[in-house]
Design a protein around this motif. Structure first.
Motif, PDB file in Angstrom:
ATOM      1  N   ILE A 161     -37.309  19.800  33.806  1.00 31.08           N
ATOM      2  CA  ILE A 161     -35.940  20.483  34.909  1.00 31.08           C
ATOM      3  C   ILE A 161     -34.794  20.228  34.433  1.00 31.08           C
ATOM      4  CG2 ILE A 161     -35.421  21.049  37.064  1.00 31.08           C
ATOM      5  CD1 ILE A 161     -38.358  20.745  37.755  1.00 31.08           C
ATOM      6  N   LYS A 162     -34.395  18.611  34.071  1.00 29.59           N
ATOM      7  CA  LYS A 162     -33.251  18.068  33.615  1.00 29.59           C
ATOM      8  C   LYS A 162     -32.800  18.461  32.333  1.00 29.59           C
ATOM      9  CE  LYS A 162     -30.920  13.862  33.319  1.00 29.59           C
ATOM     10  NZ  LYS A 162     -30.698  14.372  31.309  1.00 29.59           N
ATOM     11  N   ASP A 163     -34.186  18.877  31.658  1.00 29.58           N
ATOM     12  CA  ASP A 163     -33.427  18.969  30.283  1.00 29.58           C
ATOM     13  C   ASP A 163     -33.274  21.092  29.855  1.00 29.58           C
ATOM     14  OD1 ASP A 163     -34.124  17.216  29.416  1.00 29.58           O
ATOM     15  OD2 ASP A 163     -36.544  17.211  28.943  1.00 29.58           O
ATOM     16  N   HIS A 164     -33.763  21.514  31.238  1.00 27.79           N
ATOM     17  CA  HIS A 164     -33.731  23.395  31.122  1.00 27.79           C
ATOM     18  C   HIS A 164     -32.077  23.364  31.216  1.00 27.79           C
ATOM     19  CE1 HIS A 164     -34.807  27.716  31.744  1.00 27.79           C
ATOM     20  NE2 HIS A 164     -33.660  27.435  33.139  1.00 27.79           N
ATOM     21  N   PHE A 165     -31.940  22.599  31.886  1.00 29.87           N
ATOM     22  CA  PHE A 165     -30.525  22.507  32.984  1.00 29.87           C
ATOM     23  C   PHE A 165     -29.327  22.506  31.178  1.00 29.87           C
ATOM     24  CE2 PHE A 165     -32.206  23.837  36.652  1.00 29.87           C
ATOM     25  CZ  PHE A 165     -31.830  24.966  36.887  1.00 29.87           C
ATOM     26  N   GLU A 166     -29.244  21.293  30.873  1.00 28.83           N
ATOM     27  CA  GLU A 166     -28.741  20.735  29.920  1.00 28.83           C
ATOM     28  C   GLU A 166     -27.771  21.960  28.864  1.00 28.83           C
ATOM     29  OE1 GLU A 166     -27.396  17.532  27.401  1.00 28.83           O
ATOM     30  OE2 GLU A 166     -28.973  17.576  29.274  1.00 28.83           O
ATOM     31  N   ASN A 167     -28.239  22.985  29.066  1.00 29.88           N
ATOM     32  CA  ASN A 167     -28.180  24.073  28.415  1.00 29.88           C
ATOM     33  C   ASN A 167     -27.968  25.576  28.869  1.00 29.88           C
ATOM     34  OD1 ASN A 167     -26.614  23.163  26.039  1.00 29.88           O
ATOM     35  ND2 ASN A 167     -29.309  23.098  25.611  1.00 29.88           N
ATOM     36  N   ASN A 168     -28.683  25.739  30.644  1.00 26.49           N
ATOM     37  CA  ASN A 168     -28.283  26.622  31.091  1.00 26.49           C
ATOM     38  C   ASN A 168     -28.057  26.836  32.432  1.00 26.49           C
ATOM     39  OD1 ASN A 168     -30.613  28.811  29.800  1.00 26.49           O
ATOM     40  ND2 ASN A 168     -31.645  26.664  29.902  1.00 26.49           N
ATOM     41  N   ALA A 169     -26.894  27.506  32.812  1.00 20.19           N
ATOM     42  CA  ALA A 169     -25.990  27.349  33.891  1.00 20.19           C
ATOM     43  C   ALA A 169     -27.367  26.395  35.565  1.00 20.19           C
ATOM     44  CB  ALA A 169     -25.355  28.044  34.518  1.00 20.19           C
ATOM     45  N   LEU A 170     -26.464  25.421  36.004  1.00 15.83           N
ATOM     46  CA  LEU A 170     -27.333  25.347  37.459  1.00 15.83           C
ATOM     47  C   LEU A 170     -26.920  26.435  38.155  1.00 15.83           C
ATOM     48  CD1 LEU A 170     -29.140  23.061  37.994  1.00 15.83           C
ATOM     49  CD2 LEU A 170     -26.892  22.015  39.467  1.00 15.83           C
ATOM     50  N   GLY A 171     -25.817  26.924  38.113  1.00 20.29           N
ATOM     51  CA  GLY A 171     -25.506  27.997  39.527  1.00 20.29           C
ATOM     52  C   GLY A 171     -25.632  27.334  41.468  1.00 20.29           C
ATOM     53  N   TRP A 172     -24.989  25.992  41.025  1.00 20.27           N
ATOM     54  CA  TRP A 172     -25.349  25.925  42.465  1.00 20.27           C
ATOM     55  C   TRP A 172     -23.966  24.303  42.069  1.00 20.27           C
ATOM     56  CZ3 TRP A 172     -24.814  20.589  44.728  1.00 20.27           C
ATOM     57  CH2 TRP A 172     -25.037  20.865  45.376  1.00 20.27           C
ATOM     58  N   GLY A 173     -23.489  24.376  44.017  1.00 17.80           N
ATOM     59  CA  GLY A 173     -22.046  23.442  43.838  1.00 17.80           C
ATOM     60  C   GLY A 173     -21.685  23.426  44.602  1.00 17.80           C
ATOM     61  N   ALA A 174     -21.150  22.082  44.760  1.00 16.24           N
ATOM     62  CA  ALA A 174     -19.698  22.949  46.132  1.00 16.24           C
ATOM     63  C   ALA A 174     -18.982  21.372  45.636  1.00 16.24           C
ATOM     64  CB  ALA A 174     -20.456  22.077  47.374  1.00 16.24           C
ATOM     65  N   THR A 175     -17.417  22.053  46.279  1.00 17.76           N
ATOM     66  CA  THR A 175     -16.161  21.198  45.964  1.00 17.76           C
ATOM     67  C   THR A 175     -16.681  19.987  46.830  1.00 17.76           C
ATOM     68  OG1 THR A 175     -15.388  23.415  46.427  1.00 17.76           O
ATOM     69  CG2 THR A 175     -13.730  20.819  47.135  1.00 17.76           C
ATOM     70  N   TYR A 176     -17.027  19.612  47.477  1.00 20.76           N
ATOM     71  CA  TYR A 176     -17.321  18.022  47.712  1.00 20.76           C
ATOM     72  C   TYR A 176     -18.695  17.779  47.175  1.00 20.76           C
ATOM     73  CZ  TYR A 176     -13.778  19.578  51.010  1.00 20.76           C
ATOM     74  OH  TYR A 176     -12.220  19.148  51.166  1.00 20.76           O
ATOM     75  N   ALA A 177     -19.428  18.050  46.701  1.00 24.72           N
ATOM     76  CA  ALA A 177     -20.272  17.364  45.478  1.00 24.72           C
ATOM     77  C   ALA A 177     -19.913  16.268  44.548  1.00 24.72           C
ATOM     78  CB  ALA A 177     -21.537  18.525  44.573  1.00 24.72           C
ATOM     79  N   ASN A 178     -20.942  15.527  44.532  1.00 23.19           N
ATOM     80  CA  ASN A 178     -21.368  14.499  44.500  1.00 23.19           C
ATOM     81  C   ASN A 178     -19.681  13.091  44.328  1.00 23.19           C
ATOM     82  OD1 ASN A 178     -23.075  15.113  42.000  1.00 23.19           O
ATOM     83  ND2 ASN A 178     -21.960  16.664  41.979  1.00 23.19           N
ATOM     84  N   HIS A 179     -18.946  13.286  45.520  1.00 24.16           N
ATOM     85  CA  HIS A 179     -18.318  13.034  46.129  1.00 24.16           C
ATOM     86  C   HIS A 179     -17.991  11.144  45.734  1.00 24.16           C
ATOM     87  CE1 HIS A 179     -13.916  11.638  48.549  1.00 24.16           C
ATOM     88  NE2 HIS A 179     -14.454  13.394  49.134  1.00 24.16           N
ATOM     89  N   PRO A 180     -16.587  10.852  44.824  1.00 19.55           N
ATOM     90  CA  PRO A 180     -16.486   9.635  44.547  1.00 19.55           C
ATOM     91  C   PRO A 180     -16.970   8.732  45.649  1.00 19.55           C
ATOM     92  CG  PRO A 180     -15.179  10.749  44.090  1.00 19.55           C
ATOM     93  CD  PRO A 180     -15.782  11.257  44.464  1.00 19.55           C
TER      94      PRO A 180
END
Length: 479
Positions: free
Chosen positions: A345-364
């Motif tokens: 699945i990780k490989d698939h999204f190497e060149n395809n848009a994941l289509g999910w995110g958020a402003t505070y995703a992956n917050h340091p």
């Protein structure tokens, strides 16, 4: 040419009143006039400059401005006002001590004493770099946390991203599964809970799913644990019957329309149900047979709650395609959820848009907290500690079942336990979500009287103490 002679701005050439430029038959509506409301900013009162508020000021603010979640807000007046915590204990404004029966919402795994390393890591990140948008910059702690999780997580779950909590993580997992497969349907179990946002709530299998309204694309399946009928006299029979029903639904729905099957590895909020041996292995096999992704929700049971790092490790050969978790990831010191995915699945999204995110995703700052919590628990061999807690939990729950007729049955795995309560007639106190009967109110009053705080979701009584509980404290908990 003929059409142009009969359809003209000025009307037909032969009959000029016919087919003239169309005029709206209704006169324009007058624009509505609003009753103006003052929308200027208010003035901050001087009380916000004070270090300490009076009891009256706090009570007034609770009454006038606080809105509760899930239930009606009327209950906010009866909540204890907690002012500090230490170890597995909380203390209210009157100095009363409470022992945490359920790790709050099964999330304060490390209790209420924050290790110096964790606090220092949070402050260091907050001082050096409090935030970057995750699509514009990379931070070292993100690389470190993803690398650590890839090293310790079983199988080839090598790709990670981080939401603000478990519900958001499941929302992202559903989106990822749909985008990866190009299919829409998500199958999930009755007697389950996956979160309060729209998608996970639609996938939920208890009364709360009705709060989400009608949501297409979600299909409920029977679990091996039903309310009014048995799926088999033995665990083996129950697993086989539930798998037969699941395959029947897959065939009826059409395997090529199903993106994923979403299950809690160990059912949490609905009663700490342990899937019968062979069931989860069979679900994994059906997913492989029909090309369906398996999403395992370990928001509650992940990060050592049941013993091993993740609960799916109890089931031989089972590795989900997508894994979600939260709660124990940071011990709820800060809010954070996790989505893990296998290599394909990780490989698939190497060149395809994941289509999910958020402003505070992956917050340091949140990732810095998670990184230190996970490292500390690996170094301290938390799995071994939870195995010791499990032994005490099994012993004490067995004693409760044998001693009290109001306890129909109980379940324990790791530091994850639950009792099913019944009334004098031998009937369940109520259905989950119904108004609490007298017996349940007595239980709540007794908990408060004896200094126990935690979720009580009648007719179930969860027992899920912080993973730092000592043997002596565990015995005290059950007295």
């Amino acid at each position: 040419e003929h059409y142009k002679t009969i359809s003209r701005t000025e009307g037909s050439l032969a009959y000029s009143t016919v087919n003239r430029r169309y005029k709206p038959p209704l006169s324009p509506l007058d624009l509505p006039v609003i009753d103006p409301v003052d929308n200027s900013s208010g003035r901050m009162s001087d009380k916000h400059l004070k270090e300490h508020w009076t009891d009256e000021e706090i009570s007034d603010a609770v009454r006038d401005n606080v809105v509760m979640t899930w239930a009606s807000s009327a209950g906010r007046y009866s909540l204890p006002r907690i002012v500090r915590g230490e170890g597995i204990y909380l203390y209210d404004n009157a100095g009363k001590q409470y022992m945490d029966l359920t790790s709050m919402a099964v999330c304060t795994n490390m209790g209420y004493t924050v290790d110096d390393n964790i606090r220092e890591a949070i402050v260091k990140q907050l001082t050096e770099l409090p935030y970057v948008y995750p699509g514009l910059a990379m931070v070292e702690v993100r690389a470190r946390l993803c690398s650590l999780l890839a090293e310790i997580t079983p199988g080839d779950i090598n790709g990670f991203l981080f939401a603000l909590g478990g519900s958001e993580a499941n929302e992202g997992a559903i989106r990822i599964a749909r985008r990866y497969t190009g299919r829409w349907k998500i199958m999930s179990a009755m007697r389950s809970y996956h979160g309060g946002t729209s998608g996970p709530l639609a996938a939920t299998g208890d009364f709360r799913t009705r709060f989400a309204g009608d949501q297409p694309g979600f299909v409920k399946v029977f679990s091996p644990h039903a309310l009014r009928f048995s799926t088999g006299a033995s665990d083996e029979d129950a697993a086989a019957q539930a798998l037969k029903m699941l395959e029947e639904q897959i065939l009826s729905e059409g395997a090529d329309t199903i993106a994923a099957i979403l299950l809690e590895t160990i059912v949490g909020a609905n009663g700490v149900f342990l899937h019968p041996s062979g069931y989860l292995e069979g679900v994994r096999g059906l997913c492989d047979r029909y090309g369906i992704l398996l999403i395992l929700d370990e928001v509650m049971c992940g990060f050592w709650r049941t013993g091993p790092l993740f609960a799916f490790q109890h089931f031989r050969g089972v590795v989900p395609d997508i894994l979600t978790s939260a709660k124990g990831l940071t011990s709820s010191f800060l809010p954070m959820g996790m989505i893990g995915m296998r290599q394909h699945i990780k490989d698939h999204f190497e060149n395809n848009a994941l289509g999910w995110g958020a402003t505070y995703a992956n917050h340091p700052v949140l990732m810095a907290c998670a990184y230190e919590v996970v490292k500390a628990n690996v170094r301290n061999n938390l799995e071994r500690r939870v195995r010791a807690i499990e032994g005490g939990m099994l012993r004490e729950v067995d004693a409760l079942i044998r001693k009290h007729k109001c306890v129909l049955q109980g379940r324990v795995i790791g530091a994850f336990g639950c009792l099913d309560l019944i009334n004098a007639k031998g009937e369940s106190l109520n259905l989950l979500g119904q108004e609490l009967p007298r017996e349940a109110l007595v239980v709540k009053e007794s908990m408060a009287k004896h200094g126990l705080i935690g979720l009580f979701r009648s007719p179930m009584m969860h027992i899920c103490p912080p993973l730092v509980i000592t043997d002596e404290e565990l015995r005290e908990l059950f007295r």
